[in-house]
Enzyme design. Structure first.
Site, PDB file in Angstrom:
ATOM      1  N   ASN A   9      -3.135  -0.775   4.115  1.00  0.00           N
ATOM      2  CA  ASN A   9      -2.148  -1.014   5.173  1.00  0.00           C
ATOM      3  C   ASN A   9      -1.592   0.341   5.618  1.00  0.00           C
ATOM      4  O   ASN A   9      -0.803   0.949   4.899  1.00  0.00           O
ATOM      5  CB  ASN A   9      -1.035  -1.914   4.617  1.00  0.00           C
ATOM      6  CG  ASN A   9       0.100  -2.121   5.609  1.00  0.00           C
ATOM      7  OD1 ASN A   9      -0.001  -1.729   6.779  1.00  0.00           O
ATOM      8  ND2 ASN A   9       1.183  -2.735   5.149  1.00  0.00           N
ATOM      9  N   LYS A  11       0.383   0.951   7.989  1.00  0.00           N
ATOM     10  CA  LYS A  11       1.747   0.871   8.554  1.00  0.00           C
ATOM     11  C   LYS A  11       1.805   1.684   9.853  1.00  0.00           C
ATOM     12  O   LYS A  11       0.796   1.766  10.564  1.00  0.00           O
ATOM     13  CB  LYS A  11       2.783   1.303   7.521  1.00  0.00           C
ATOM     14  CG  LYS A  11       2.599   0.553   6.192  1.00  0.00           C
ATOM     15  CD  LYS A  11       3.733   0.721   5.224  1.00  0.00           C
ATOM     16  CE  LYS A  11       3.418  -0.067   3.955  1.00  0.00           C
ATOM     17  NZ  LYS A  11       4.486   0.012   2.964  1.00  0.00           N
ATOM     18  N   HIS A  97       4.700  -9.283   5.635  1.00  0.00           N
ATOM     19  CA  HIS A  97       5.020  -8.071   4.864  1.00  0.00           C
ATOM     20  C   HIS A  97       6.531  -7.944   4.739  1.00  0.00           C
ATOM     21  O   HIS A  97       7.267  -8.283   5.669  1.00  0.00           O
ATOM     22  CB  HIS A  97       4.429  -6.835   5.555  1.00  0.00           C
ATOM     23  CG  HIS A  97       4.445  -5.637   4.673  1.00  0.00           C
ATOM     24  ND1 HIS A  97       5.585  -4.899   4.465  1.00  0.00           N
ATOM     25  CD2 HIS A  97       3.474  -5.074   3.907  1.00  0.00           C
ATOM     26  CE1 HIS A  97       5.304  -3.923   3.610  1.00  0.00           C
ATOM     27  NE2 HIS A  97       4.032  -4.008   3.262  1.00  0.00           N
ATOM     28  N   GLU A  99       8.419  -5.526   5.016  1.00  0.00           N
ATOM     29  CA  GLU A  99       9.041  -4.720   6.083  1.00  0.00           C
ATOM     30  C   GLU A  99       9.257  -5.564   7.332  1.00  0.00           C
ATOM     31  O   GLU A  99      10.238  -5.387   8.056  1.00  0.00           O
ATOM     32  CB  GLU A  99       8.172  -3.483   6.370  1.00  0.00           C
ATOM     33  CG  GLU A  99       8.264  -2.481   5.219  1.00  0.00           C
ATOM     34  CD  GLU A  99       7.015  -1.656   4.961  1.00  0.00           C
ATOM     35  OE1 GLU A  99       6.146  -1.572   5.855  1.00  0.00           O
ATOM     36  OE2 GLU A  99       6.907  -1.084   3.856  1.00  0.00           O
ATOM     37  N   GLU A 169       3.751  -8.304  -3.380  1.00  0.00           N
ATOM     38  CA  GLU A 169       4.294  -6.951  -3.261  1.00  0.00           C
ATOM     39  C   GLU A 169       5.775  -6.976  -3.619  1.00  0.00           C
ATOM     40  O   GLU A 169       6.613  -7.319  -2.781  1.00  0.00           O
ATOM     41  CB  GLU A 169       4.130  -6.448  -1.817  1.00  0.00           C
ATOM     42  CG  GLU A 169       2.697  -6.378  -1.343  1.00  0.00           C
ATOM     43  CD  GLU A 169       2.519  -5.365  -0.211  1.00  0.00           C
ATOM     44  OE1 GLU A 169       1.641  -4.519  -0.334  1.00  0.00           O
ATOM     45  OE2 GLU A 169       3.285  -5.406   0.767  1.00  0.00           O
ATOM     46  N   GLY A 175       6.400   1.881  -1.728  1.00  0.00           N
ATOM     47  CA  GLY A 175       6.726   3.225  -1.268  1.00  0.00           C
ATOM     48  C   GLY A 175       7.702   3.962  -2.181  1.00  0.00           C
ATOM     49  O   GLY A 175       8.259   4.976  -1.797  1.00  0.00           O
ATOM     50  N   SER A 214       2.996   0.831  -4.532  1.00  0.00           N
ATOM     51  CA  SER A 214       2.670   2.074  -5.250  1.00  0.00           C
ATOM     52  C   SER A 214       1.393   1.957  -6.075  1.00  0.00           C
ATOM     53  O   SER A 214       1.297   2.525  -7.157  1.00  0.00           O
ATOM     54  CB  SER A 214       3.853   2.528  -6.105  1.00  0.00           C
ATOM     55  OG  SER A 214       4.983   2.767  -5.277  1.00  0.00           O
TER      56      SER A 214
HETATM   57  P1  13P Z   1       2.809   1.625  -0.967  1.00  0.00           P
HETATM   58  O1  13P Z   1       1.407   1.544  -1.554  1.00  0.00           O
HETATM   59  O2  13P Z   1       2.993   2.840  -0.118  1.00  0.00           O
HETATM   60  O3  13P Z   1       3.850   1.425  -1.997  1.00  0.00           O
HETATM   61  O4  13P Z   1       2.917   0.388   0.048  1.00  0.00           O
HETATM   62  C1  13P Z   1       2.557  -0.877  -0.378  1.00  0.00           C
HETATM   63  C2  13P Z   1       2.553  -1.781   0.802  1.00  0.00           C
HETATM   64  O5  13P Z   1       3.588  -2.103   1.342  1.00  0.00           O
HETATM   65  C3  13P Z   1       1.252  -2.258   1.296  1.00  0.00           C
HETATM   66  O6  13P Z   1       1.405  -3.273   2.223  1.00  0.00           O
END
Ligand code: 13P
Length: 252
Positions: A9, A11, A97, A99, A169, A175, A214
Protein backbone atom coordinates in the site's frame (compact mmCIF):
# COMPACT_ATOMS: atom_id res chain seq x y z
CA UNK A 1 -4.12 -24.45 0.90
CA UNK A 2 -4.85 -20.78 1.30
CA UNK A 3 -3.53 -18.10 -1.03
CA UNK A 4 -0.39 -16.30 0.09
CA UNK A 5 -0.49 -12.59 -0.60
CA UNK A 6 1.90 -9.69 -0.20
CA UNK A 7 0.30 -6.34 -0.98
CA UNK A 8 2.10 -3.00 -1.01
CA UNK A 9 0.00 0.00 0.00
CA UNK A 10 1.89 3.03 -1.28
CA UNK A 11 -0.58 5.45 0.35
CA UNK A 12 -0.09 9.06 -0.86
CA UNK A 13 3.54 8.65 -1.91
CA UNK A 14 5.53 8.97 -5.16
CA UNK A 15 5.00 11.04 -8.30
CA UNK A 16 3.77 9.19 -11.38
CA UNK A 17 7.33 9.01 -12.69
CA UNK A 18 8.63 7.67 -9.38
CA UNK A 19 5.78 5.16 -9.16
CA UNK A 20 6.46 3.88 -12.66
CA UNK A 21 10.14 3.56 -11.78
CA UNK A 22 9.34 1.69 -8.56
CA UNK A 23 7.12 -0.67 -10.55
CA UNK A 24 9.90 -1.29 -13.07
CA UNK A 25 12.25 -2.19 -10.22
CA UNK A 26 9.72 -4.55 -8.65
CA UNK A 27 9.07 -6.18 -12.03
CA UNK A 28 12.81 -6.57 -12.62
CA UNK A 29 13.07 -8.53 -9.36
CA UNK A 30 9.77 -10.39 -9.70
CA UNK A 31 11.50 -13.71 -10.33
CA UNK A 32 12.54 -13.56 -6.65
CA UNK A 33 8.90 -13.81 -5.56
CA UNK A 34 8.35 -17.41 -4.47
CA UNK A 35 6.07 -19.54 -6.64
CA UNK A 36 2.46 -19.30 -5.50
CA UNK A 37 2.82 -15.96 -3.71
CA UNK A 38 0.52 -13.28 -5.12
CA UNK A 39 2.18 -9.88 -5.13
CA UNK A 40 -0.06 -6.82 -5.38
CA UNK A 41 0.90 -3.14 -5.55
CA UNK A 42 -1.48 -0.35 -4.66
CA UNK A 43 -0.36 3.04 -5.99
CA UNK A 44 -2.42 6.26 -5.94
CA UNK A 45 -5.26 6.59 -8.51
CA UNK A 46 -3.21 8.82 -10.82
CA UNK A 47 -0.62 6.06 -11.26
CA UNK A 48 -2.95 3.16 -12.00
CA UNK A 49 -3.19 3.47 -15.77
CA UNK A 50 0.50 3.85 -16.65
CA UNK A 51 1.38 1.11 -14.16
CA UNK A 52 -1.31 -1.22 -15.54
CA UNK A 53 0.29 -0.77 -18.97
CA UNK A 54 3.67 -1.75 -17.53
CA UNK A 55 2.15 -4.82 -15.87
CA UNK A 56 0.39 -6.01 -19.03
CA UNK A 57 1.40 -9.45 -20.26
CA UNK A 58 2.78 -10.73 -16.93
CA UNK A 59 1.08 -12.37 -13.99
CA UNK A 60 3.53 -11.96 -11.10
CA UNK A 61 2.33 -8.53 -9.96
CA UNK A 62 -1.31 -7.41 -9.75
CA UNK A 63 -2.78 -3.97 -9.19
CA UNK A 64 -5.02 -2.60 -6.43
CA UNK A 65 -6.64 0.79 -5.87
CA UNK A 66 -6.51 2.27 -2.37
CA UNK A 67 -10.17 3.26 -2.26
CA UNK A 68 -13.29 3.63 -4.43
CA UNK A 69 -16.47 5.69 -4.42
CA UNK A 70 -19.70 4.66 -2.75
CA UNK A 71 -21.70 5.49 -5.89
CA UNK A 72 -21.44 4.12 -9.41
CA UNK A 73 -21.35 7.44 -11.32
CA UNK A 74 -22.67 10.96 -11.49
CA UNK A 75 -22.18 14.33 -9.84
CA UNK A 76 -19.62 13.38 -7.17
CA UNK A 77 -16.72 15.72 -7.88
CA UNK A 78 -13.37 14.22 -7.00
CA UNK A 79 -14.59 10.65 -6.59
CA UNK A 80 -13.41 7.62 -8.57
CA UNK A 81 -15.85 4.76 -9.09
CA UNK A 82 -15.17 1.04 -8.81
CA UNK A 83 -16.17 0.71 -12.49
CA UNK A 84 -13.53 3.26 -13.50
CA UNK A 85 -10.91 1.41 -11.48
CA UNK A 86 -11.89 -1.94 -13.02
CA UNK A 87 -11.62 -0.39 -16.50
CA UNK A 88 -7.92 0.53 -15.97
CA UNK A 89 -7.69 -2.58 -15.69
CA UNK A 90 -7.17 -3.17 -11.99
CA UNK A 91 -8.23 -6.23 -10.02
CA UNK A 92 -8.24 -5.34 -6.31
CA UNK A 93 -9.31 -2.49 -4.05
CA UNK A 94 -8.30 -1.75 -0.45
CA UNK A 95 -11.33 -0.78 1.64
CA UNK A 96 -11.69 0.31 5.24
CA UNK A 97 -8.07 1.25 5.88
CA UNK A 98 -7.81 2.85 9.32
CA UNK A 99 -6.59 6.08 7.71
CA UNK A 100 -9.84 6.23 5.70
CA UNK A 101 -11.91 5.40 8.79
CA UNK A 102 -10.10 7.97 10.96
CA UNK A 103 -9.37 10.91 8.63
CA UNK A 104 -12.32 10.61 6.25
CA UNK A 105 -14.97 9.36 8.64
CA UNK A 106 -15.70 6.11 6.80
CA UNK A 107 -18.35 4.18 8.70
CA UNK A 108 -19.70 0.66 8.39
CA UNK A 109 -22.41 2.06 6.09
CA UNK A 110 -19.85 3.84 3.87
CA UNK A 111 -17.81 0.67 3.68
CA UNK A 112 -20.82 -1.47 2.88
CA UNK A 113 -21.67 0.83 -0.04
CA UNK A 114 -18.09 0.67 -1.31
CA UNK A 115 -17.96 -3.09 -0.89
CA UNK A 116 -21.11 -3.47 -2.99
CA UNK A 117 -19.62 -1.26 -5.71
CA UNK A 118 -16.34 -3.17 -5.68
CA UNK A 119 -18.03 -6.56 -5.96
CA UNK A 120 -20.45 -5.40 -8.68
CA UNK A 121 -17.44 -4.36 -10.72
CA UNK A 122 -15.44 -7.52 -10.09
CA UNK A 123 -12.85 -5.81 -7.95
CA UNK A 124 -11.60 -8.08 -5.20
CA UNK A 125 -11.75 -6.24 -1.87
CA UNK A 126 -8.91 -6.19 0.66
CA UNK A 127 -10.96 -5.25 3.70
CA UNK A 128 -9.03 -3.75 6.63
CA UNK A 129 -9.89 -4.02 10.31
CA UNK A 130 -7.96 -3.19 13.46
CA UNK A 131 -8.14 -1.61 16.88
CA UNK A 132 -6.69 1.61 18.33
CA UNK A 133 -4.02 1.48 21.02
CA UNK A 134 -6.50 2.57 23.67
CA UNK A 135 -8.91 -0.19 22.64
CA UNK A 136 -6.17 -2.80 23.03
CA UNK A 137 -5.11 -1.37 26.38
CA UNK A 138 -8.73 -1.58 27.53
CA UNK A 139 -8.92 -5.16 26.27
CA UNK A 140 -11.57 -4.22 23.71
CA UNK A 141 -9.62 -5.33 20.64
CA UNK A 142 -11.57 -8.50 19.88
CA UNK A 143 -14.88 -6.71 20.28
CA UNK A 144 -13.79 -3.84 18.03
CA UNK A 145 -12.60 -6.13 15.25
CA UNK A 146 -15.69 -8.35 15.56
CA UNK A 147 -17.91 -5.31 15.16
CA UNK A 148 -15.97 -4.01 12.12
CA UNK A 149 -16.41 -7.43 10.49
CA UNK A 150 -19.95 -8.19 11.53
CA UNK A 151 -21.73 -5.17 10.11
CA UNK A 152 -20.01 -5.17 6.72
CA UNK A 153 -18.40 -8.50 5.80
CA UNK A 154 -20.99 -10.40 7.85
CA UNK A 155 -23.78 -9.02 5.64
CA UNK A 156 -22.38 -10.48 2.41
CA UNK A 157 -23.87 -13.36 0.45
CA UNK A 158 -21.68 -16.48 0.79
CA UNK A 159 -20.62 -16.31 -2.90
CA UNK A 160 -19.34 -12.77 -2.41
CA UNK A 161 -17.65 -13.62 0.88
CA UNK A 162 -15.41 -16.05 -1.00
CA UNK A 163 -13.83 -13.12 -2.87
CA UNK A 164 -12.84 -11.23 0.27
CA UNK A 165 -9.31 -10.76 1.57
CA UNK A 166 -9.09 -9.51 5.16
CA UNK A 167 -6.22 -7.37 6.45
CA UNK A 168 -5.73 -7.05 10.20
CA UNK A 169 -3.90 -3.80 10.87
CA UNK A 170 -3.68 -2.79 14.53
CA UNK A 171 -3.72 1.01 14.29
CA UNK A 172 -0.95 1.33 16.91
CA UNK A 173 1.39 -0.64 14.66
CA UNK A 174 0.83 1.38 11.48
CA UNK A 175 3.80 3.54 10.54
CA UNK A 176 5.09 3.43 14.12
CA UNK A 177 7.80 0.81 13.79
CA UNK A 178 5.97 -1.02 16.57
CA UNK A 179 4.92 -4.36 15.06
CA UNK A 180 2.44 -6.64 16.78
CA UNK A 181 4.30 -9.68 18.06
CA UNK A 182 3.71 -12.79 16.01
CA UNK A 183 1.72 -14.17 18.97
CA UNK A 184 -0.50 -11.08 19.17
CA UNK A 185 -1.07 -11.15 15.42
CA UNK A 186 -1.72 -14.90 15.29
CA UNK A 187 -4.15 -14.63 18.20
CA UNK A 188 -6.18 -11.98 16.37
CA UNK A 189 -6.01 -13.75 13.01
CA UNK A 190 -7.31 -16.95 14.60
CA UNK A 191 -10.06 -14.94 16.26
CA UNK A 192 -11.03 -13.34 12.93
CA UNK A 193 -11.16 -16.71 11.23
CA UNK A 194 -13.28 -18.28 13.92
CA UNK A 195 -15.58 -15.25 14.13
CA UNK A 196 -16.17 -15.38 10.36
CA UNK A 197 -16.59 -19.17 10.52
CA UNK A 198 -19.53 -18.52 12.84
CA UNK A 199 -21.22 -16.73 9.92
CA UNK A 200 -19.84 -18.38 6.80
CA UNK A 201 -18.72 -21.78 8.06
CA UNK A 202 -16.07 -23.76 6.23
CA UNK A 203 -15.56 -21.15 3.48
CA UNK A 204 -13.49 -19.22 6.02
CA UNK A 205 -10.72 -21.82 5.76
CA UNK A 206 -9.94 -20.31 2.35
CA UNK A 207 -10.09 -16.64 3.39
CA UNK A 208 -6.68 -14.97 3.20
CA UNK A 209 -6.02 -12.88 6.32
CA UNK A 210 -3.09 -10.48 5.94
CA UNK A 211 -1.20 -8.71 8.68
CA UNK A 212 -0.33 -5.01 8.34
CA UNK A 213 1.53 -2.60 10.60
CA UNK A 214 5.31 -2.06 10.44
CA UNK A 215 5.75 -5.35 8.60
CA UNK A 216 9.20 -5.36 6.96
CA UNK A 217 11.94 -7.71 5.75
CA UNK A 218 13.20 -8.31 9.29
CA UNK A 219 9.91 -9.45 10.86
CA UNK A 220 7.94 -10.85 7.89
CA UNK A 221 9.26 -14.41 8.13
CA UNK A 222 8.27 -14.77 11.77
CA UNK A 223 4.81 -13.28 11.11
CA UNK A 224 4.13 -15.30 7.95
CA UNK A 225 5.11 -18.55 9.64
CA UNK A 226 2.04 -18.30 11.90
CA UNK A 227 -0.77 -20.67 10.90
CA UNK A 228 -3.44 -18.00 10.38
CA UNK A 229 -1.27 -15.27 8.84
CA UNK A 230 -1.49 -15.57 5.07
CA UNK A 231 0.64 -12.60 4.09
CA UNK A 232 1.01 -8.90 4.62
CA UNK A 233 -0.32 -5.49 3.74
CA UNK A 234 2.85 -3.45 3.65
CA UNK A 235 3.10 0.35 3.92
CA UNK A 236 6.52 1.96 4.29
CA UNK A 237 8.52 -1.10 3.25
CA UNK A 238 6.58 -1.35 -0.03
CA UNK A 239 8.10 1.92 -1.28
CA UNK A 240 11.50 0.30 -1.84
CA UNK A 241 11.55 -2.48 -4.43
CA UNK A 242 14.17 -4.51 -2.57
CA UNK A 243 12.30 -4.35 0.73
CA UNK A 244 8.98 -5.25 -0.88
CA UNK A 245 10.58 -8.20 -2.68
CA UNK A 246 12.34 -9.25 0.53
CA UNK A 247 8.98 -9.32 2.34
CA UNK A 248 7.56 -11.51 -0.43
CA UNK A 249 10.61 -13.79 -0.15
CA UNK A 250 9.86 -14.27 3.55
CA UNK A 251 7.47 -17.03 2.40
CA UNK A 252 10.38 -19.19 1.26
P1 13P B 1 3.30 0.51 7.62
O1 13P B 1 3.81 -0.79 7.02
O2 13P B 1 4.02 1.70 7.08
O3 13P B 1 3.22 0.44 9.10
O4 13P B 1 1.79 0.66 7.09
C1 13P B 1 0.92 -0.40 7.21
C2 13P B 1 -0.32 -0.07 6.46
O5 13P B 1 -1.08 0.79 6.85
C3 13P B 1 -0.58 -0.80 5.21
O6 13P B 1 -1.87 -0.58 4.75
Amino acid sequence: MREKIVAGNWKMNTSVTEGVQLTREILAGATQIPEGVHAIISPPYTHLFPIAQLLEGQNRIALAAQNCAEESKGAYTGEVSAGMIASVPCSYVILGHSERRTYYGETDQTLWNKLVQALENNLRPIFCVGELLQEREEDQHFQVVASQLKHVIGALEPADFEKIIIAYEPVWAIGTGKTATSDQAQEMHAFIRSFLAGIFGEATEKTPILYGGSCNPSNAKELFSQPDIDGGLIGGASLKANDFLAVAKAFE
